[in-house]
Design a protein around this motif. Sequence first.
Motif, mmCIF file in Angstrom:
data_model
loop_
_atom_site.group_PDB
_atom_site.id
_atom_site.type_symbol
_atom_site.label_atom_id
_atom_site.label_comp_id
_atom_site.label_asym_id
_atom_site.label_seq_id
_atom_site.Cartn_x
_atom_site.Cartn_y
_atom_site.Cartn_z
ATOM 1 N N ASN A 57 -5.964 -0.143 -1.875
ATOM 2 C CA ASN A 57 -5.485 0.899 -2.786
ATOM 3 C C ASN A 57 -4.101 1.357 -2.337
ATOM 4 O O ASN A 57 -3.685 1.087 -1.197
ATOM 5 C CB ASN A 57 -6.447 2.094 -2.790
ATOM 6 C CG ASN A 57 -6.556 2.751 -1.427
ATOM 7 O OD1 ASN A 57 -6.942 2.116 -0.451
ATOM 8 N ND2 ASN A 57 -6.200 4.024 -1.342
ATOM 9 N N LEU A 58 -3.423 2.062 -3.211
ATOM 10 C CA LEU A 58 -2.185 2.718 -2.825
ATOM 11 C C LEU A 58 -2.525 3.923 -1.957
ATOM 12 O O LEU A 58 -3.479 4.659 -2.249
ATOM 13 C CB LEU A 58 -1.410 3.172 -4.063
ATOM 14 C CG LEU A 58 -0.892 2.065 -4.980
ATOM 15 C CD1 LEU A 58 -0.302 2.676 -6.246
ATOM 16 C CD2 LEU A 58 0.141 1.207 -4.271
ATOM 17 N N ALA A 65 -10.553 1.579 -3.910
ATOM 18 C CA ALA A 65 -11.120 0.794 -5.005
ATOM 19 C C ALA A 65 -12.530 0.322 -4.668
ATOM 20 O O ALA A 65 -12.782 -0.164 -3.558
ATOM 21 C CB ALA A 65 -10.233 -0.406 -5.297
ATOM 22 N N SER A 115 -5.904 -2.646 -11.038
ATOM 23 C CA SER A 115 -5.234 -1.519 -11.683
ATOM 24 C C SER A 115 -4.209 -0.877 -10.767
ATOM 25 O O SER A 115 -3.109 -0.518 -11.202
ATOM 26 C CB SER A 115 -6.271 -0.481 -12.120
ATOM 27 O OG SER A 115 -5.644 0.672 -12.642
ATOM 28 N N GLN A 116 -4.555 -0.743 -9.492
ATOM 29 C CA GLN A 116 -3.653 -0.075 -8.555
ATOM 30 C C GLN A 116 -2.577 -1.004 -7.996
ATOM 31 O O GLN A 116 -1.428 -0.600 -7.826
ATOM 32 C CB GLN A 116 -4.448 0.520 -7.392
ATOM 33 C CG GLN A 116 -5.258 1.751 -7.742
ATOM 34 C CD GLN A 116 -5.656 2.538 -6.510
ATOM 35 O OE1 GLN A 116 -4.854 2.758 -5.597
ATOM 36 N NE2 GLN A 116 -6.905 2.983 -6.474
ATOM 37 N N LEU A 117 -2.967 -2.232 -7.680
ATOM 38 C CA LEU A 117 -2.067 -3.107 -6.926
ATOM 39 C C LEU A 117 -1.528 -4.276 -7.743
ATOM 40 O O LEU A 117 -0.515 -4.876 -7.376
ATOM 41 C CB LEU A 117 -2.773 -3.634 -5.675
ATOM 42 C CG LEU A 117 -3.282 -2.553 -4.720
ATOM 43 C CD1 LEU A 117 -4.011 -3.191 -3.543
ATOM 44 C CD2 LEU A 117 -2.140 -1.680 -4.215
ATOM 45 N N LYS A 124 0.815 -1.215 0.000
ATOM 46 C CA LYS A 124 0.000 0.000 0.000
ATOM 47 C C LYS A 124 0.851 1.269 0.000
ATOM 48 O O LYS A 124 0.319 2.361 -0.190
ATOM 49 C CB LYS A 124 -0.916 0.027 1.241
ATOM 50 C CG LYS A 124 -2.156 -0.830 1.110
ATOM 51 C CD LYS A 124 -3.008 -0.750 2.376
ATOM 52 C CE LYS A 124 -3.502 0.649 2.700
ATOM 53 N NZ LYS A 124 -4.559 1.132 1.782
ATOM 54 N N GLU A 179 -10.478 -2.103 -10.293
ATOM 55 C CA GLU A 179 -9.726 -0.981 -9.718
ATOM 56 C C GLU A 179 -8.635 -1.481 -8.780
ATOM 57 O O GLU A 179 -7.543 -0.909 -8.721
ATOM 58 C CB GLU A 179 -10.675 -0.030 -8.987
ATOM 59 C CG GLU A 179 -11.573 0.763 -9.929
ATOM 60 C CD GLU A 179 -12.496 1.719 -9.192
ATOM 61 O OE1 GLU A 179 -12.380 1.832 -7.946
ATOM 62 O OE2 GLU A 179 -13.333 2.361 -9.847
ATOM 63 N N LEU A 185 -4.300 7.392 -3.030
ATOM 64 C CA LEU A 185 -5.140 7.254 -4.218
ATOM 65 C C LEU A 185 -6.559 6.864 -3.800
ATOM 66 O O LEU A 185 -6.774 6.375 -2.697
ATOM 67 C CB LEU A 185 -4.559 6.208 -5.168
ATOM 68 C CG LEU A 185 -3.224 6.552 -5.832
ATOM 69 C CD1 LEU A 185 -2.841 5.474 -6.831
ATOM 70 C CD2 LEU A 185 -3.290 7.918 -6.517
#
Length: 221
Positions: free
Chosen positions: A145-146, A152, A160-162, A56, A157, A149
Amino acid sequence: MQHSSDSEPQATSSDIERAVAVIRQGGMVAFPTETYYGLAVDPFNREAVSRLFAVKRRAPDKPILNLVPDREKMVRLVRRVPPCYEPLIAAFWPGPLTLVFAAAEDVPVILTGYTGTVGLRISSNPVAAGLATAYGGPISATSANLSGLPAAVTAAEVSSQLGPDVDLIIDGGTTPGGLGSTIIGVADERPVLLRAGVISREKISEVLGDDFVLDGPVSEQ
């Protein structure tokens, strides 16, 4: 990284079983909650928790919230349940209310963000609740999520992020998003609002009356 479903996202008992196996092996699972997608690891596995922070890109002084399947499983995480929490538990669990407790002695300090406290709730999302029940104890549930950001609300999503940093994604469709869980702490045996969320100040006040202290430090779980 695996996805638990393809077209129509219908999490099954086999998805839950696979997720439990991943967590027991020290892995990380993304799953839907009543707010956003969360990330589940074993909160007592220090290596898994350290990896969760790294994935994260989360600051080490930010605690990680957790889910429990029922009140009996809280004893592993908390020293005691403040009496002022009882009406909140009765009114809002299962649901998007995170309560912050003094952490039990064997809770890894990294999980608490070195605060000595731990946030937890019982989820009202059937997939999240089913995962915690099948695991048989606490699981982490910090947003998938990061840090910094948007949280999700879909499996896509999360991916896409992780991406490959998550071992398994349980696709439970789109979660409500919007506000996160309401976070309540305690000071001098009185409840304090740490973060406004899905459960409004008004609803909390209706349950607690004059005992509710509205202002508290901002908390990120």
